[in-house]
Write a protein that holds these residues in place. Structure first.
Motif, PDB file in Angstrom:
ATOM      1  N   LYS A  15     -30.121   6.596 -15.162  1.00 27.61           N
ATOM      2  CA  LYS A  15     -30.051   5.555 -14.342  1.00 27.61           C
ATOM      3  C   LYS A  15     -28.785   4.560 -14.701  1.00 27.61           C
ATOM      4  CE  LYS A  15     -34.626   5.240 -12.282  1.00 27.61           C
ATOM      5  NZ  LYS A  15     -35.794   4.556 -11.801  1.00 27.61           N
ATOM      6  N   TYR A  16     -28.786   4.372 -16.001  1.00 21.31           N
ATOM      7  CA  TYR A  16     -27.651   3.664 -16.510  1.00 21.31           C
ATOM      8  C   TYR A  16     -26.414   4.136 -16.425  1.00 21.31           C
ATOM      9  CZ  TYR A  16     -24.673   0.905 -19.816  1.00 21.31           C
ATOM     10  OH  TYR A  16     -23.750   0.346 -20.503  1.00 21.31           O
ATOM     11  N   ILE A  17     -26.530   5.509 -16.587  1.00 27.02           N
ATOM     12  CA  ILE A  17     -25.020   6.041 -16.608  1.00 27.02           C
ATOM     13  C   ILE A  17     -24.678   6.236 -15.046  1.00 27.02           C
ATOM     14  CG2 ILE A  17     -23.981   8.328 -16.790  1.00 27.02           C
ATOM     15  CD1 ILE A  17     -25.647   8.625 -19.333  1.00 27.02           C
ATOM     16  N   CYS A  18     -25.602   6.672 -14.043  1.00 30.41           N
ATOM     17  CA  CYS A  18     -25.416   6.606 -12.882  1.00 30.41           C
ATOM     18  C   CYS A  18     -24.938   5.243 -12.154  1.00 30.41           C
ATOM     19  CB  CYS A  18     -26.677   6.704 -12.058  1.00 30.41           C
ATOM     20  SG  CYS A  18     -26.598   6.852 -10.330  1.00 30.41           S
ATOM     21  N   GLY A  19     -25.352   4.055 -12.941  1.00 30.12           N
ATOM     22  CA  GLY A  19     -24.775   2.843 -12.507  1.00 30.12           C
ATOM     23  C   GLY A  19     -23.279   2.564 -12.927  1.00 30.12           C
ATOM     24  N   LEU A  20     -22.726   3.375 -13.980  1.00 30.93           N
ATOM     25  CA  LEU A  20     -21.356   3.258 -14.319  1.00 30.93           C
ATOM     26  C   LEU A  20     -20.609   3.822 -13.439  1.00 30.93           C
ATOM     27  CD1 LEU A  20     -21.816   3.844 -18.244  1.00 30.93           C
ATOM     28  CD2 LEU A  20     -21.634   1.532 -16.996  1.00 30.93           C
ATOM     29  N   LYS A  21     -20.833   4.940 -12.764  1.00 32.29           N
ATOM     30  CA  LYS A  21     -19.902   5.731 -11.531  1.00 32.29           C
ATOM     31  C   LYS A  21     -19.615   4.978 -10.782  1.00 32.29           C
ATOM     32  CE  LYS A  21     -20.920  10.115 -11.221  1.00 32.29           C
ATOM     33  NZ  LYS A  21     -21.614  11.351 -10.618  1.00 32.29           N
ATOM     34  N   ASN A  22     -18.439   5.273 -10.245  1.00 35.31           N
ATOM     35  CA  ASN A  22     -17.910   4.754  -9.120  1.00 35.31           C
ATOM     36  C   ASN A  22     -18.101   5.415  -8.018  1.00 35.31           C
ATOM     37  OD1 ASN A  22     -16.622   2.689 -10.669  1.00 35.31           O
ATOM     38  ND2 ASN A  22     -14.778   3.731 -11.203  1.00 35.31           N
ATOM     39  N   ILE A  23     -18.226   6.848  -7.832  1.00 34.85           N
ATOM     40  CA  ILE A  23     -18.552   7.304  -6.822  1.00 34.85           C
ATOM     41  C   ILE A  23     -20.064   8.334  -6.923  1.00 34.85           C
ATOM     42  CG2 ILE A  23     -17.416   9.498  -5.413  1.00 34.85           C
ATOM     43  CD1 ILE A  23     -15.867   7.254  -5.447  1.00 34.85           C
ATOM     44  N   LEU A  24     -20.586   8.246  -6.090  1.00 34.42           N
ATOM     45  CA  LEU A  24     -22.146   8.707  -6.128  1.00 34.42           C
ATOM     46  C   LEU A  24     -22.197   9.830  -4.938  1.00 34.42           C
ATOM     47  CD1 LEU A  24     -23.875   5.492  -6.247  1.00 34.42           C
ATOM     48  CD2 LEU A  24     -23.347   6.774  -8.065  1.00 34.42           C
ATOM     49  N   ASN A  25     -22.953  10.822  -5.332  1.00 38.21           N
ATOM     50  CA  ASN A  25     -23.425  11.899  -4.386  1.00 38.21           C
ATOM     51  C   ASN A  25     -24.743  11.432  -3.839  1.00 38.21           C
ATOM     52  OD1 ASN A  25     -25.483  12.673  -6.350  1.00 38.21           O
ATOM     53  ND2 ASN A  25     -24.086  14.397  -6.961  1.00 38.21           N
ATOM     54  N   VAL A  26     -25.255  12.295  -2.822  1.00 39.56           N
ATOM     55  CA  VAL A  26     -26.556  11.966  -2.300  1.00 39.56           C
ATOM     56  C   VAL A  26     -27.823  11.594  -3.307  1.00 39.56           C
ATOM     57  CG1 VAL A  26     -28.167  12.668  -0.777  1.00 39.56           C
ATOM     58  CG2 VAL A  26     -25.978  12.945  -0.217  1.00 39.56           C
ATOM     59  N   GLU A  27     -27.629  12.562  -4.363  1.00 42.03           N
ATOM     60  CA  GLU A  27     -28.914  12.407  -5.338  1.00 42.03           C
ATOM     61  C   GLU A  27     -28.727  11.248  -6.053  1.00 42.03           C
ATOM     62  OE1 GLU A  27     -27.314  15.466  -4.870  1.00 42.03           O
ATOM     63  OE2 GLU A  27     -28.755  16.430  -3.707  1.00 42.03           O
ATOM     64  N   GLU A  28     -27.588  10.874  -6.503  1.00 43.16           N
ATOM     65  CA  GLU A  28     -27.214   9.720  -7.192  1.00 43.16           C
ATOM     66  C   GLU A  28     -27.576   8.430  -6.510  1.00 43.16           C
ATOM     67  OE1 GLU A  28     -24.186  11.677 -10.204  1.00 43.16           O
ATOM     68  OE2 GLU A  28     -23.305  10.673  -8.420  1.00 43.16           O
ATOM     69  N   LEU A  29     -27.071   8.507  -5.075  1.00 45.94           N
ATOM     70  CA  LEU A  29     -27.501   7.360  -4.223  1.00 45.94           C
ATOM     71  C   LEU A  29     -28.972   7.157  -4.229  1.00 45.94           C
ATOM     72  CD1 LEU A  29     -25.984   5.170  -2.652  1.00 45.94           C
ATOM     73  CD2 LEU A  29     -26.237   6.695  -0.755  1.00 45.94           C
ATOM     74  N   THR A  30     -29.545   8.055  -4.123  1.00 46.88           N
ATOM     75  CA  THR A  30     -31.044   8.010  -3.966  1.00 46.88           C
ATOM     76  C   THR A  30     -31.698   7.259  -5.203  1.00 46.88           C
ATOM     77  OG1 THR A  30     -31.704  10.160  -5.083  1.00 46.88           O
ATOM     78  CG2 THR A  30     -31.397   9.897  -2.524  1.00 46.88           C
ATOM     79  N   GLU A  31     -31.244   7.680  -6.464  1.00 50.03           N
ATOM     80  CA  GLU A  31     -31.698   6.840  -7.421  1.00 50.03           C
ATOM     81  C   GLU A  31     -31.114   5.559  -7.961  1.00 50.03           C
ATOM     82  OE1 GLU A  31     -33.519   7.824 -10.538  1.00 50.03           O
ATOM     83  OE2 GLU A  31     -34.132   9.795  -9.148  1.00 50.03           O
ATOM     84  N   TYR A  32     -29.778   5.270  -7.402  1.00 50.12           N
ATOM     85  CA  TYR A  32     -29.339   3.952  -7.191  1.00 50.12           C
ATOM     86  C   TYR A  32     -30.116   3.148  -6.350  1.00 50.12           C
ATOM     87  CZ  TYR A  32     -25.638   0.471  -7.353  1.00 50.12           C
ATOM     88  OH  TYR A  32     -24.940  -0.864  -7.281  1.00 50.12           O
ATOM     89  N   THR A  33     -30.182   3.492  -5.095  1.00 54.66           N
ATOM     90  CA  THR A  33     -30.727   2.419  -4.064  1.00 54.66           C
ATOM     91  C   THR A  33     -32.319   2.570  -4.020  1.00 54.66           C
ATOM     92  OG1 THR A  33     -30.666   4.162  -2.430  1.00 54.66           O
ATOM     93  CG2 THR A  33     -28.781   2.765  -2.741  1.00 54.66           C
ATOM     94  N   GLY A  34     -32.930   3.758  -4.405  1.00 51.96           N
ATOM     95  CA  GLY A  34     -34.594   3.841  -4.269  1.00 51.96           C
ATOM     96  C   GLY A  34     -34.558   4.344  -2.903  1.00 51.96           C
ATOM     97  N   PHE A  35     -33.686   4.697  -2.062  1.00 48.25           N
ATOM     98  CA  PHE A  35     -34.054   5.340  -0.714  1.00 48.25           C
ATOM     99  C   PHE A  35     -34.323   6.624  -0.895  1.00 48.25           C
ATOM    100  CE2 PHE A  35     -30.681   2.037   1.214  1.00 48.25           C
ATOM    101  CZ  PHE A  35     -31.558   0.974   1.148  1.00 48.25           C
ATOM    102  N   LYS A  36     -34.906   7.215   0.184  1.00 53.19           N
ATOM    103  CA  LYS A  36     -35.325   8.649   0.201  1.00 53.19           C
ATOM    104  C   LYS A  36     -34.055   9.282   0.744  1.00 53.19           C
ATOM    105  CE  LYS A  36     -40.181   8.461   0.641  1.00 53.19           C
ATOM    106  NZ  LYS A  36     -41.413   8.759   1.390  1.00 53.19           N
ATOM    107  N   LYS A  37     -33.663  10.714   0.221  1.00 50.20           N
ATOM    108  CA  LYS A  37     -32.798  11.480   0.879  1.00 50.20           C
ATOM    109  C   LYS A  37     -32.733  11.431   2.274  1.00 50.20           C
ATOM    110  CE  LYS A  37     -31.190  15.159  -2.090  1.00 50.20           C
ATOM    111  NZ  LYS A  37     -31.416  16.782  -2.200  1.00 50.20           N
ATOM    112  N   SER A  38     -33.834  11.661   2.955  1.00 47.57           N
ATOM    113  CA  SER A  38     -33.962  11.847   4.311  1.00 47.57           C
ATOM    114  C   SER A  38     -33.643  10.464   4.970  1.00 47.57           C
ATOM    115  CB  SER A  38     -35.180  11.999   4.700  1.00 47.57           C
ATOM    116  OG  SER A  38     -36.019  11.186   4.581  1.00 47.57           O
TER     117      SER A  38
END
Length: 92
Positions: A15-38
């Protein structure tokens, strides 16, 4: 028990590494926001979230734009509203 602790620590590092990225894919965005993929796909379909879709395939999200989007329509706490009212009244 020890394996669970290791997995928890790895999840935190991920999660920390994901927070360092500038561009996120859908899977990373789900981790970052807590939203479900759907829900993310629904937001994309309804054009309610900023995204990029190069070559018409994968979805990408600029973290800075997502942060701005997440913080839109923010509300001030009552104490800040009272302070603003006091300052306004003081200048009149």
């Amino acid at each position: 028990m020890e394996n669970e602790i290791i997995l928890q620590k790895l999840n935190r590092i991920e999660k920390y590494i994901c927070g360092l990225k500038n561009i996120l894919n859908v899977e990373e965005l789900t981790e970052y926001t807590g939203f479900k993929k759907s829900f993310i796909y629904k937001l994309v379909h309804e054009a309610k979230i900023p995204y990029s879709k190069p070559n018409g395939k994968m979805l990408f999200f600029e973290k800075k734009k997502i942060d701005e989007w997440l913080l839109q329509n923010s509300h001030k706490p009552e104490s800040e509203i009272k302070l603003d009212a006091f300052r306004y009244k003081k200048t009149r």
